[in-house]
Design a protein around this motif. Structure first.
Motif, PDB file in Angstrom:
ATOM      1  N   ILE A 165       0.844  -1.212   0.000  1.00 14.05           N
ATOM      2  CA  ILE A 165       0.000   0.000   0.000  1.00 14.05           C
ATOM      3  C   ILE A 165       0.869   1.247   0.000  1.00 14.05           C
ATOM      4  O   ILE A 165       0.565   2.259  -0.672  1.00 14.05           O
ATOM      5  N   LEU A 168       2.006   1.886  -3.488  1.00 11.56           N
ATOM      6  CA  LEU A 168       0.937   2.441  -4.322  1.00 11.56           C
ATOM      7  C   LEU A 168       0.743   3.930  -4.064  1.00 11.56           C
ATOM      8  O   LEU A 168       0.444   4.710  -4.984  1.00 11.56           O
ATOM      9  N   TYR A 169       0.909   4.371  -2.796  1.00 14.66           N
ATOM     10  CA  TYR A 169       0.713   5.788  -2.461  1.00 14.66           C
ATOM     11  C   TYR A 169       2.024   6.573  -2.523  1.00 14.66           C
ATOM     12  O   TYR A 169       2.070   7.743  -2.120  1.00 14.66           O
ATOM     13  N   GLN A 171       4.682   6.159  -0.731  1.00 12.37           N
ATOM     14  CA  GLN A 171       5.325   6.354   0.573  1.00 12.37           C
ATOM     15  C   GLN A 171       6.435   5.322   0.829  1.00 12.37           C
ATOM     16  O   GLN A 171       7.094   5.371   1.856  1.00 12.37           O
TER      17      GLN A 171
END
Length: 550
Positions: A165, A168-169, A171
Motif C-alpha cells: 500500500i 501504491l501511495y 510512501q
C-alpha cells in the motif's frame, strides 16, 4: 536432623499409592510457567509502551520514529501505554490466570499497534517492525502450535500488504518489499525454532516429572515396607542422633532408650562398643520391656558422612529356632523316658500302695510308703510336663480384644476351681488388641493365676489376685499383669525362676513358669517378673504389636 519415624501414621489404615494421571503434574507446572511468562510480558508491554512514548516526546529519536505521521504515532503510543497499564491491572489480581482468547486479543492488539507505528514512522527503516518478533515469539509459547504459526503468518502478510500500500501511495519503494519479506521469514524462523525448543522442553519436563513421581512412589512404598517390618531399622549420624527409625525399632528400644531422636548414653555406649569389635559388628543389647535385642551395624560412611545403618531384631526370634531344635530332641528323649521310667515307676507306686494296705506293717513303715507314693506321683508329673512340651503344637494366633478375653478366661477359671478365689480384673473401657493363641494363653494364665492365689494365701491367708490389662502408650503393645499380695521373688532367684526344674517348694516340679514362658515366646510375647507401682509382686506378659503383618 530430627528423627523421622518410618512407621505408618499412628492409625491402622495405610495410605494408598494411587499414581497421578500421566502428564497431570507436568501440565500444571507448564501452566505455572505460562503465567510467569504472561506476567513478564505484561510488564514488558508497559515498559515498551512508555519507552516508545518517551522517545517521541523527548525528541531523542527525532528523524527515526513518528517522522511521517507524528499525530498518529503520538495518539497510538499514548493509547497503547494506557491499554498496557489497564491490562496489567486487570490480570494482576487473578494471578495472571486468563484464557487463550484473551491472550490472543492482547497479542493482536500489539500487532495492530506496531503496524500503526510502522506506518507513522515511514516504514521498516525505523526499526519498530522488529518489535513484532517479540510478540510472535511470546505467542508461540503462550498459544498452541497452530495458533502461534497462524499469528506469525498474519503478521507477515500484514507487513507485506502495508508495504504494498505504501508503494501504491508513493510512501515506500520496492526495497521495502524485500525488507518486509525478510522480516516475515525471520518471524517464521523465530516461531518455528521456539516451538521446536518448547516442545522438546515440555517432553523433557514430562519425562522428568514421570521419573519424579515414580521415585516418590517407590520411596513411599519403601517407607511402608520398612514401617511394617518386625526388624527394627535405624540410621544414626556421627553425633549419635537417629536420622531415620521405623516403628519396630522404637518399640524394641523403648521410650527410655530413645528420646527426641537421641539415644540414651547407655545405649550409645553399647553401640559404640559393637562398632569397635574387630571381627563382627553385632551383639545383644537390652531393650524396652525386659527384652533382649540383637543389633547388627553397617557403616554408611563416606567422605562427607559417617552414618551407620543398624538392624534391630528381637532376640526371641533367634532363640525360637534353637528352641525348635531343642524340642525335637526333647520329643525323642521323652519317648524313651515314658518307656524306661514310667513302667518301673508305676510298679514302685503300685507296690507302695499294696504295702500301705497291709495290716502287718507298723505306722512308721506306713508313713514311709506314703512318702514313696507322694514322690512317685511327683516324678510322674514331671514326666507329664516334659511330654507336654514335646507334643506342643504350633500356635494359631488371633487378633483379639484382651479385655474381653480375660473376662471369659476368668469365668472359666472360677468355674473349674473348687475354692472360691477373689480375683479382680482391671481393664480400660476401650478395646486393647493383642495377637496370641487363646488356647495356649489360657494355659499360661491358669498357671500364673494358680501361682498368684497360692502365694497370696501363704502370706495373708486370702486367695487373692489381680489381673490388669493395659496398653503401653510408647511401645504400642498390650500388657497383662498377674499381681499377688505375697512376699514376691527373692532377688537371688529372679534370674532362675524361668529355668526348667527350678523351684523353691518341696512339691513343685519347677516347670510351670518355664512352660509359660515358652508358650509366650512362641507368639512373640514376653513374660517376665517385676514389681507394680505399689511394689506388689507381678508377672507381666507383654504381647507383640497386633498390627504388624510380617
Amino acid at each position: 536432623m530430627s528423627s523421622q519415624p518410618l512407621s505408618t501414621p499412628h492409625t491402622s489404615s495405610q495410605p494408598t499409592l494411587t499414581p497421578a494421571p500421566a502428564g497431570a503434574m507436568s501440565a500444571r507446572q507448564w501452566s505455572l510457567r505460562q503465567r510467569d511468562l504472561l506476567k513478564i510480558y505484561a510488564w514488558y508491554r508497559v515498559a515498551i509502551g512508555l519507552v516508545l512514548l518517551g522517545l517521541f516526546a523527548s525528541g531523542l529519536s527525532r528523524g527515526t520514529v513518528g517522522t511521517l505521521l507524528p499525530a498518529l504515532y503520538l495518539n497510538t503510543s499514548i493509547t497503547y501505554a494506557v491499554l498496557n497499564v489497564a491490562w496489567l491491572m486487570f490480570l494482576y489480581p487473578s494471578g495472571f490466570r486468563t484464557t487463550p482468547l484473551r491472550i490472543g486479543s492482547i497479542l493482536s492488539c500489539d500487532i495492530v499497534v506496531f503496524l500503526l507505528l510502522i506506518q507513522a514512522s515511514g516504514g521498516l527503516d525505523s526499526g519498530v517492525g522488529y518489535l513484532l518478533l517479540t510478540t510472535c515469539a511470546v505467542g508461540s509459547l503462550l498459544l498452541s502450535r497452530r495458533m502461534g504459526a497462524f499469528l506469525a503468518a498474519i503478521t507477515s502478510i500484514a507487513v507485506i500488504v502495508q508495504q504494498l500500500i505504501g508503494i501504491l501511495y508513493g510512501q515506500a519503494d520496492t526495497q521495502d518489499i524485500v525488507s518486509a519479506g525478510s522480516l516475515g521469514i525471520l518471524l517464521f524462523t523465530c516461531v518455528t525454532a521456539l516451538q521446536y525448543l518448547s516442545a522438546h522442553i515440555r517432553l523433557a519436563n514430562e519425562k522428568a516429572e514421570q521419573e519424579r513421581r515414580q521415585s516418590i512412589r517407590l520411596q513411599r512404598l519403601t517407607q511402608q515396607i520398612v514401617a511394617q517390618m518386625r526388624t527394627g531399622v535405624m540410621v544414626l549420624n556421627g553425633r549419635g542422633e537417629a536420622e531415620l527409625i521405623n516403628r519396630a525399632a522404637q518399640q524394641l528400644l523403648g521410650q527410655q532408650q530413645l528420646e527426641d531422636g537421641k539415644l540414651s548414653e547407655a545405649l550409645q555406649r553399647n553401640l559404640d562398643a559393637l562398632k569397635r569389635q574387630p571381627e563382627t559388628s553385632s551383639g545383644i543389647l537390652q531393650g524396652g520391656g525386659h527384652n533382649e535385642i540383637r543389633a547388627s551395624i553397617t557403616a554408611l560412611g563416606n567422605e562427607v558422612s559417617d552414618s551407620s545403618l543398624i538392624f534391630l531384631e528381637d532376640h526371641r526370634k533367634l532363640t525360637q529356632q534353637a528352641q525348635q531344635l531343642k524340642l525335637a530332641s526333647l520329643g525323642r528323649l521323652t519317648g524313651s523316658i515314658a518307656h524306661e521310667v514310667r513302667n518301673p515307676l508305676s510298679a514302685i507306686s503300685h507296690a507302695a500302695e499294696l504295702l500301705g494296705e497291709s495290716t502287718s506293717i507298723s505306722d512308721d513303715d506306713r508313713k514311709l510308703t506314703e512318702i514313696i507314693g507322694r514322690h512317685s506321683r511327683r516324678v510322674n508329673q514331671i514326666i507329664e510336663n516334659v511330654m507336654q512340651l514335646s507334643r506342643r503344637q504350633p500356635p494359631k494366633t488371633q487378633r483379639l480384644d484382651l479385655c474381653q478375653w480375660v473376662k471369659l478366661f476368668l469365668s472359666d477359671y472360677q468355674r473349674e476351681t473348687n475354692t472360691q478365689y477373689r480375683i479382680i480384673v482391671r481393664s480400660p473401657e476401650t478395646p486393647v488388641y493383642a495377637r496370641f493363641d487363646p488356647n495356649q494363653m489360657a494355659q499360661v494364665a491358669t498357671n500364673l493365676c494358680n501361682n498368684a492365689v497360692r502365694h497370696s494365701h501363704s502370706a495373708t491367708g486370702l486367695y487373692y489376685a489381680e489381673l490388669i490389662v493395659r496398653l503401653h502408650p510408647q511401645r504400642e503393645r498390650a500388657q497383662l499383669d498377674f499381681v499377688d499380695i505375697g512376699p514376691g521373688v527373692d532377688d537371688d532367684h529372679k534370674d532362675k525362676i524361668f529355668e526348667p526344674f527350678f523351684t523353691t517348694e518341696a512339691t513343685g516340679a519347677g516347670l510351670g513358669l518355664y512352660i509359660a514362658k515358652e508358650l509366650c515366646e512362641s507368639t512373640r510375647a514376653n513374660l517376665y517378673y517385676c514389681r507394680d507401682q505399689q511394689s506388689r509382686s507381678c508377672f507381666r506378659i507383654e504381647f507383640a504389636n497386633a498390627e504388624q503383618i510380617f
